[in-house]
Design an enzyme around this catalytic site. Structure first.
Site, PDB file in Angstrom:
ATOM      1  N   ARG A 132      -5.167  -9.799 -21.404  1.00 19.69           N
ATOM      2  CA  ARG A 132      -5.396 -10.900 -20.456  1.00 19.69           C
ATOM      3  C   ARG A 132      -5.220 -12.255 -21.143  1.00 19.69           C
ATOM      4  O   ARG A 132      -4.901 -13.254 -20.507  1.00 19.69           O
ATOM      5  CB  ARG A 132      -6.821 -10.837 -19.886  1.00 19.69           C
ATOM      6  CG  ARG A 132      -7.084  -9.655 -18.969  1.00 19.69           C
ATOM      7  CD  ARG A 132      -8.392  -9.850 -18.227  1.00 19.69           C
ATOM      8  NE  ARG A 132      -8.917  -8.623 -17.659  1.00 19.69           N
ATOM      9  CZ  ARG A 132      -8.569  -8.110 -16.486  1.00 19.69           C
ATOM     10  NH1 ARG A 132      -7.651  -8.700 -15.752  1.00 19.69           N
ATOM     11  NH2 ARG A 132      -9.115  -6.998 -16.054  1.00 19.69           N
ATOM     12  N   PHE A 166       5.433  -2.744 -15.330  1.00 19.71           N
ATOM     13  CA  PHE A 166       4.046  -3.124 -15.584  1.00 19.71           C
ATOM     14  C   PHE A 166       4.025  -4.386 -16.436  1.00 19.71           C
ATOM     15  O   PHE A 166       4.569  -4.420 -17.539  1.00 19.71           O
ATOM     16  CB  PHE A 166       3.275  -1.995 -16.257  1.00 19.71           C
ATOM     17  CG  PHE A 166       1.804  -2.161 -16.054  1.00 19.71           C
ATOM     18  CD1 PHE A 166       1.225  -1.815 -14.843  1.00 19.71           C
ATOM     19  CD2 PHE A 166       1.004  -2.724 -17.040  1.00 19.71           C
ATOM     20  CE1 PHE A 166      -0.128  -2.014 -14.621  1.00 19.71           C
ATOM     21  CE2 PHE A 166      -0.348  -2.929 -16.830  1.00 19.71           C
ATOM     22  CZ  PHE A 166      -0.916  -2.570 -15.620  1.00 19.71           C
ATOM     23  N   ASP A 209       1.018  -6.062  -5.508  1.00 19.95           N
ATOM     24  CA  ASP A 209       1.837  -4.891  -5.821  1.00 19.95           C
ATOM     25  C   ASP A 209       2.024  -4.108  -4.513  1.00 19.95           C
ATOM     26  O   ASP A 209       2.853  -4.473  -3.700  1.00 19.95           O
ATOM     27  CB  ASP A 209       1.072  -4.122  -6.909  1.00 19.95           C
ATOM     28  CG  ASP A 209       1.781  -2.896  -7.438  1.00 19.95           C
ATOM     29  OD1 ASP A 209       2.683  -2.385  -6.768  1.00 19.95           O
ATOM     30  OD2 ASP A 209       1.424  -2.421  -8.533  1.00 19.95           O
ATOM     31  N   GLU A 260      -4.759 -14.969  -6.328  1.00 22.45           N
ATOM     32  CA  GLU A 260      -4.668 -13.610  -6.877  1.00 22.45           C
ATOM     33  C   GLU A 260      -3.669 -13.586  -8.031  1.00 22.45           C
ATOM     34  O   GLU A 260      -2.812 -14.461  -8.144  1.00 22.45           O
ATOM     35  CB  GLU A 260      -4.260 -12.672  -5.722  1.00 22.45           C
ATOM     36  CG  GLU A 260      -4.048 -11.223  -6.047  1.00 22.45           C
ATOM     37  CD  GLU A 260      -5.228 -10.492  -6.644  1.00 22.45           C
ATOM     38  OE1 GLU A 260      -5.743 -10.927  -7.693  1.00 22.45           O
ATOM     39  OE2 GLU A 260      -5.617  -9.444  -6.118  1.00 22.45           O
ATOM     40  N   ASP A 261      -3.795 -12.591  -8.907  1.00 24.60           N
ATOM     41  CA  ASP A 261      -2.869 -12.495 -10.038  1.00 24.60           C
ATOM     42  C   ASP A 261      -1.516 -11.901  -9.638  1.00 24.60           C
ATOM     43  O   ASP A 261      -0.471 -12.434  -9.970  1.00 24.60           O
ATOM     44  CB  ASP A 261      -3.494 -11.700 -11.204  1.00 24.60           C
ATOM     45  CG  ASP A 261      -4.008 -10.313 -10.813  1.00 24.60           C
ATOM     46  OD1 ASP A 261      -3.982  -9.956  -9.610  1.00 24.60           O
ATOM     47  OD2 ASP A 261      -4.462  -9.584 -11.719  1.00 24.60           O
TER      48      ASP A 261
END
Ligand code: IMP
Ligand code: MG
Length: 191
Positions: free
Chosen positions: A177, A164, A114, A110-111
């Site tokens: 990206r 963010f 959160d 996964e990136d």
């Protein structure tokens, strides 16, 4: 030389709204370490890397080249429903795995984690499919907003502040990206 030619044009990668957090070299060094650890821990096991589209695409590509094992890859795409800006934990599978994971050792890639709501639900779904083991590798861990405190990240690239972040696969409304590094978006309303 004309005065105007000395002005430096800003490009996507030098966008002044971005503040670099992790450089290309720092990222590559960390991924090499993760790859070595995963290689040691999965030796002799049938490993399937499951990338969660789209954010994990670059991490997946770099990480798998540091894992010196006989492995396969697969991808899932999920959409997490948001209540305002926060995910609700309702997950819709947009693209499911191409192959069964029964009796395989699954490493979900996964990136960023959160709140953890999306990943918890995804791991629950995968947990019903008879895999020998399911673990989680997340490039970034943003622990502060975590709701699913019990979620275990087995392999973490970097722990990031509650800001963010974009780049290296992570986006802001689809953009950024392709940045080769990780950056904080200074003014998210201008992103
Ligand atoms: P969670 O359910 O709140 O853990 O949602 C995680 C998902 O939200 C990630 O897979 C990302 O797609 C997205 N996300 C969360 N934080 C960020 C961020 O800082 N930058 C870009 N995407 C993020
Ligand atoms: Mg994601």
């Amino acid at each position: 030389m004309a005065a105007e030619s000395t002005q430096i044009a800003t490009t996507e990668f030098t966008n002044p709204n971005l503040e670099a957090l992790y450089s290309v070299d720092e990222i590559q060094a960390r991924i090499k370490e993760l790859g070595e650890q995963i290689t040691r821990e999965y030796t002799g096991k049938e490993l399937v890397l499951v990338g969660v589209l789209k954010g994990s695409c670059i991490f997946m590509a770099d990480l798998m080249r540091e894992i010196d094992l006989n492995l396969t890859i697969d991808f899932m795409a999920v959409s997490s429903y948001k209540d305002g800006t926060r995910s609700t934990g309702d997950v819709e599978i947009l693209k499911d795995l191409s192959n069964p994971i029964r009796e395989k050792h699954v490493l979900v890639v996964e990136d960023i984690v959160d709140t953890g709501l999306t990943l918890s639900r995804l791991l629950e779904i995968l947990g019903t499919r008879g895999a020998s083991s399911i673990k989680l590798a997340s490039f970034l861990d943003k622990p502060e907003p975590r709701i699913k405190k019990e979620l275990v990240i087995d392999y973490t690239g970097f722990v990031v502040p509650n800001k963010f972040v974009v780049g290296y696969g992570l986006d802001a409304a689809g953009r950024y990206r392709n940045l080769p590094f990780i950056a904080v978006v200074k003014d998210p309303s201008a992103a």
